[in-house]
Design a protein around this motif. Structure first.
Motif, PDB file in Angstrom:
ATOM      1  N   ASP A 109     -11.104  -2.045  -9.005  1.00  0.00           N
ATOM      2  CA  ASP A 109     -10.996  -1.517  -7.653  1.00  0.00           C
ATOM      3  C   ASP A 109     -10.318  -2.577  -6.775  1.00  0.00           C
ATOM      4  O   ASP A 109      -9.973  -3.658  -7.244  1.00  0.00           O
ATOM      5  CB  ASP A 109     -12.369  -1.118  -7.097  1.00  0.00           C
ATOM      6  CG  ASP A 109     -13.350  -2.287  -7.110  1.00  0.00           C
ATOM      7  OD1 ASP A 109     -12.895  -3.440  -7.235  1.00  0.00           O
ATOM      8  OD2 ASP A 109     -14.565  -2.050  -6.998  1.00  0.00           O
ATOM      9  N   ARG A 110     -10.147  -2.291  -5.501  1.00  0.00           N
ATOM     10  CA  ARG A 110      -9.396  -3.205  -4.632  1.00  0.00           C
ATOM     11  C   ARG A 110     -10.315  -4.270  -4.013  1.00  0.00           C
ATOM     12  O   ARG A 110     -10.321  -4.486  -2.798  1.00  0.00           O
ATOM     13  CB  ARG A 110      -8.654  -2.411  -3.559  1.00  0.00           C
ATOM     14  CG  ARG A 110      -7.602  -1.470  -4.136  1.00  0.00           C
ATOM     15  CD  ARG A 110      -6.764  -0.841  -3.043  1.00  0.00           C
ATOM     16  NE  ARG A 110      -5.972  -1.872  -2.365  1.00  0.00           N
ATOM     17  CZ  ARG A 110      -5.720  -1.878  -1.068  1.00  0.00           C
ATOM     18  NH1 ARG A 110      -6.249  -0.939  -0.284  1.00  0.00           N
ATOM     19  NH2 ARG A 110      -4.982  -2.817  -0.524  1.00  0.00           N
ATOM     20  N   LEU A 139      -8.815  -9.854  -6.562  1.00  0.00           N
ATOM     21  CA  LEU A 139      -7.385 -10.058  -6.322  1.00  0.00           C
ATOM     22  C   LEU A 139      -7.067 -11.543  -6.149  1.00  0.00           C
ATOM     23  O   LEU A 139      -6.094 -12.065  -6.699  1.00  0.00           O
ATOM     24  CB  LEU A 139      -6.954  -9.290  -5.070  1.00  0.00           C
ATOM     25  CG  LEU A 139      -6.932  -7.767  -5.163  1.00  0.00           C
ATOM     26  CD1 LEU A 139      -6.718  -7.155  -3.790  1.00  0.00           C
ATOM     27  CD2 LEU A 139      -5.836  -7.303  -6.105  1.00  0.00           C
ATOM     28  N   TYR A 189      -3.740  -4.558 -11.284  1.00  0.00           N
ATOM     29  CA  TYR A 189      -3.512  -3.169 -10.892  1.00  0.00           C
ATOM     30  C   TYR A 189      -4.786  -2.564 -10.324  1.00  0.00           C
ATOM     31  O   TYR A 189      -5.897  -2.954 -10.703  1.00  0.00           O
ATOM     32  CB  TYR A 189      -3.021  -2.348 -12.095  1.00  0.00           C
ATOM     33  CG  TYR A 189      -1.731  -2.873 -12.674  1.00  0.00           C
ATOM     34  CD1 TYR A 189      -0.574  -2.899 -11.902  1.00  0.00           C
ATOM     35  CD2 TYR A 189      -1.668  -3.361 -13.978  1.00  0.00           C
ATOM     36  CE1 TYR A 189       0.617  -3.392 -12.422  1.00  0.00           C
ATOM     37  CE2 TYR A 189      -0.492  -3.853 -14.496  1.00  0.00           C
ATOM     38  CZ  TYR A 189       0.642  -3.866 -13.717  1.00  0.00           C
ATOM     39  OH  TYR A 189       1.824  -4.370 -14.230  1.00  0.00           O
ATOM     40  N   SER A 190      -4.603  -1.606  -9.437  1.00  0.00           N
ATOM     41  CA  SER A 190      -5.733  -0.962  -8.768  1.00  0.00           C
ATOM     42  C   SER A 190      -6.006   0.394  -9.395  1.00  0.00           C
ATOM     43  O   SER A 190      -5.073   1.116  -9.783  1.00  0.00           O
ATOM     44  CB  SER A 190      -5.450  -0.788  -7.273  1.00  0.00           C
ATOM     45  OG  SER A 190      -5.252  -2.038  -6.662  1.00  0.00           O
ATOM     46  N   CYS A 191      -7.267   0.746  -9.471  1.00  0.00           N
ATOM     47  CA  CYS A 191      -7.689   2.051  -9.987  1.00  0.00           C
ATOM     48  C   CYS A 191      -7.163   3.146  -9.055  1.00  0.00           C
ATOM     49  O   CYS A 191      -7.415   3.124  -7.848  1.00  0.00           O
ATOM     50  CB  CYS A 191      -9.216   2.089 -10.063  1.00  0.00           C
ATOM     51  SG  CYS A 191      -9.907   3.725 -10.351  1.00  0.00           S
ATOM     52  N   HIS A 194      -9.904   4.987  -6.958  1.00  0.00           N
ATOM     53  CA  HIS A 194     -10.421   4.278  -5.793  1.00  0.00           C
ATOM     54  C   HIS A 194      -9.449   4.360  -4.614  1.00  0.00           C
ATOM     55  O   HIS A 194      -9.869   4.489  -3.460  1.00  0.00           O
ATOM     56  CB  HIS A 194     -10.688   2.803  -6.134  1.00  0.00           C
ATOM     57  CG  HIS A 194     -11.955   2.588  -6.901  1.00  0.00           C
ATOM     58  ND1 HIS A 194     -12.006   2.640  -8.268  1.00  0.00           N
ATOM     59  CD2 HIS A 194     -13.223   2.343  -6.487  1.00  0.00           C
ATOM     60  CE1 HIS A 194     -13.250   2.418  -8.673  1.00  0.00           C
ATOM     61  NE2 HIS A 194     -14.007   2.234  -7.615  1.00  0.00           N
ATOM     62  N   ILE A 195      -8.157   4.290  -4.911  1.00  0.00           N
ATOM     63  CA  ILE A 195      -7.161   4.441  -3.843  1.00  0.00           C
ATOM     64  C   ILE A 195      -7.233   5.839  -3.254  1.00  0.00           C
ATOM     65  O   ILE A 195      -7.129   6.033  -2.044  1.00  0.00           O
ATOM     66  CB  ILE A 195      -5.747   4.137  -4.382  1.00  0.00           C
ATOM     67  CG1 ILE A 195      -5.648   2.655  -4.750  1.00  0.00           C
ATOM     68  CG2 ILE A 195      -4.677   4.490  -3.356  1.00  0.00           C
ATOM     69  CD1 ILE A 195      -4.330   2.262  -5.383  1.00  0.00           C
ATOM     70  N   ARG A 230       1.010  -1.354  -7.997  1.00  0.00           N
ATOM     71  CA  ARG A 230      -0.429  -1.491  -8.272  1.00  0.00           C
ATOM     72  C   ARG A 230      -1.054  -0.204  -8.798  1.00  0.00           C
ATOM     73  O   ARG A 230      -2.074  -0.248  -9.489  1.00  0.00           O
ATOM     74  CB  ARG A 230      -1.172  -1.930  -7.014  1.00  0.00           C
ATOM     75  CG  ARG A 230      -0.896  -3.373  -6.611  1.00  0.00           C
ATOM     76  CD  ARG A 230      -1.951  -3.880  -5.655  1.00  0.00           C
ATOM     77  NE  ARG A 230      -1.651  -5.211  -5.163  1.00  0.00           N
ATOM     78  CZ  ARG A 230      -1.920  -6.333  -5.812  1.00  0.00           C
ATOM     79  NH1 ARG A 230      -2.500  -6.286  -6.993  1.00  0.00           N
ATOM     80  NH2 ARG A 230      -1.617  -7.504  -5.279  1.00  0.00           N
ATOM     81  N   TRP A 231      -0.488   0.941  -8.462  1.00  0.00           N
ATOM     82  CA  TRP A 231      -1.134   2.204  -8.841  1.00  0.00           C
ATOM     83  C   TRP A 231      -0.204   3.193  -9.537  1.00  0.00           C
ATOM     84  O   TRP A 231      -0.655   4.158 -10.139  1.00  0.00           O
ATOM     85  CB  TRP A 231      -1.720   2.875  -7.593  1.00  0.00           C
ATOM     86  CG  TRP A 231      -0.711   3.089  -6.492  1.00  0.00           C
ATOM     87  CD1 TRP A 231      -0.366   2.207  -5.514  1.00  0.00           C
ATOM     88  CD2 TRP A 231       0.102   4.238  -6.282  1.00  0.00           C
ATOM     89  NE1 TRP A 231       0.602   2.731  -4.704  1.00  0.00           N
ATOM     90  CE2 TRP A 231       0.903   3.983  -5.137  1.00  0.00           C
ATOM     91  CE3 TRP A 231       0.217   5.468  -6.926  1.00  0.00           C
ATOM     92  CZ2 TRP A 231       1.824   4.906  -4.648  1.00  0.00           C
ATOM     93  CZ3 TRP A 231       1.137   6.398  -6.442  1.00  0.00           C
ATOM     94  CH2 TRP A 231       1.926   6.117  -5.314  1.00  0.00           C
TER      95      TRP A 231
END
Length: 468
Positions: free
Chosen positions: A174-175, A180, A193-195, A198-199, A255-256
């Protein structure tokens, strides 16, 4: 009242409304027991505490348990950190089975954190990845007092000590700001990378009036295999609400978005592997520290045995998840027309669309072949034209051979505590309970609180990356 096929006359009056709690309270009263719900819960807690012992005792057993863990599983990385006055701070465990199996899995590390619900507060950190069958391989787990930059940095330092660094390695989470920041320090240059789920929850919270129209577009955009597809969907998103495009741009497309990623993470678009691990350990997180660590070890022991048996019973070239994906692509390939241009380049016609397949470079203009590292329907149609097998065009991370190697080292059971042979200098170590981490009295919260919008909004279906 009817119970099975039996009628209890006392509760058969149709004019009286009987609630389940009322009947239960009445029946307890008849037997001379008159407990409120909270009294009954506290009595249960006291009984469990009597059986388990005092929570502080579990921390004192920690050095002995970790010593036996290291002796039983040579090659494992087990670390304990205390404060200057011997209070518990952090503990990290990576079993040798996971360390050796990591070599045969794609170097994508999925990270998540979750709260403990035992007598003392704390955070459990977990890392996992996807094996050749598309299921979860737990890599490491840790318990820390607080979730902050210091605890995450210590965790990643121990993870690097256990697993090192591999080419094309990346992290998905997650962010979390600490993750990070710390990954860039411990693993400089490694992408984070971000899930995408979650975004999406952030988008849904920020742009409430538009989220019903945005959901399908957003997930399709994140999974796009080509830049043309991505740009087309982004332009439609921009028409619905221009603020969403700005928000996603500020996060960073790489990231996504699958097509913008600098390292190919294939199907790992979310942190579901870690989230599912949290679901499995939901009740274990109520246990004391040693019992929690032992529960994680027994989980790995059971999964290793079950997955090895399944791997030995698999007679396809690829693991289950990827073999199923290949079968679906093969079914779609039968309706395609193929025209050869050279020995390795083919034109594949799908209705009114035309795709170019290069078998030598393992690429297709649809993007799926190179990103999934598995022959897409167009590539399979070209292979059928050549009368060639698909094996050499699949990633080795998906093969049955790699799956067998992943679980070739068994997780043997630990001996009974009465049989532990622990050195004297270990038994003399003192680990006190964490400072200021005592949980407030009363029943602990089992589920997270959901916001009003989340409860009442349309339920979105998201295909999970993995199964247990």
């Amino acid at each position: 009242m009817v119970v099975g096929s039996m009628i209890i006359p006392k509760y058969s009056d149709p004019k009286t409304i009987y609630t389940p709690k009322g009947i239960q309270f009445d029946m307890l009263s008849e037997h001379g027991v008159n407990l409120t719900y909270m009294q009954a819960w506290r009595a249960k807690e006291k009984a469990l505490q009597f059986l388990r012992g005092h929570p502080a005792d579990s921390y004192n057993k920690l050095p002995n348990y970790l010593y036996i863990l290291e002796k039983t599983y040579p090659g494992s990385v087990v670390k304990l950190k205390k404060t200057d006055d011997d209070c518990f701070l952090y503990v990290f465990v990576a079993i040798c089975t996971s360390i050796s199996g990591w070599e045969y899995c794609r170097p994508v590390v999925v990270i998540d954190e979750t709260f403990l619900k035992s007598a003392y507060k704390g955070i459990m950190l977990t890392t996992s990845t996807m094996d050749a069958a598309g299921t979860i391989l737990p890599l490491a787990y840790a318990v820390v007092d607080l979730e902050n930059d210091t605890s995450w940095k210590w965790f990643f330092e121990q993870f690097k000590l256990a697993y090192g660094e591999r080419p094309n390695m990346c992290v998905v989470s997650d962010r979390n700001e600490s993750i990070l920041k710390v990954t860039s320090i411990v693993y400089p240059g490694m992408p984070h990378y971000s899930c995408m789920w979650h975004i999406w929850t952030n988008i849904r919270a920020k742009f409430k009036k538009r989220h019903l129209k945005l959901s399908e577009l957003y997930f399709a955009m994140a999974r796009s295999y080509t830049l043309d597809e991505f740009n087309e969907r982004m332009s439609k998103t921009d028409e619905i609400d221009p603020r969403v495009k700005v928000y996603l741009y500020d996060i960073g497309y790489y990231r996504w978005s699958r097509v913008h990623a600098t390292v190919n993470k294939t199907w790992t678009m979310t942190s579901n592997t870690a989230e599912l691990l949290n679901v499995v350990t939901k009740y274990a997180r109520e246990l004391l520290i040693v019992e929690l660590l032992e529960c994680m070890r027994t989980l790995l022991e059971r999964w290793t045995k079950e997955k090895l048996l399944k791997a030995k019973g698999t007679f396809t070239y690829l693991g289950y998840k990827f073999n199923k994906e290949l079968d679906d692509n093969r079914t779609l390939s039968h309706k395609l027309r193929v025209r050869a241009s050279t020995d390795y380049i083919y034109t594949v016609i799908d209705g009114v669309r035309r795709y170019i397949v290069c078998l030598e470079n393992k690429k297709c203009s649809c993007g799926q072949f190179q990103f999934d590292e598995l022959p897409c329907p167009h590539a399979l149609a070209a292979l059928r034209q050549r009368d060639e097998s698909f094996e050499e065009y699949c990633s080795s991370y998906y093969t049955r051979a790699n799956l067998l190697h992943t679980y070739e080292i068994p997780v043997n059971p630990l001996p009974d505590e009465s049989k532990w042979n622990v050195s004297q200098h270990i038994t003399e170590k003192v680990v006190n309970s964490p400072k200021g981490g005592k949980r407030q009295p009363g029943r602990p919260q089992k589920e997270r609180y959901k916001i009003y919008d989340e409860i009442n909004s349309k339920k979105y279906k998201l295909v999970l990356d993995n199964k247990f």
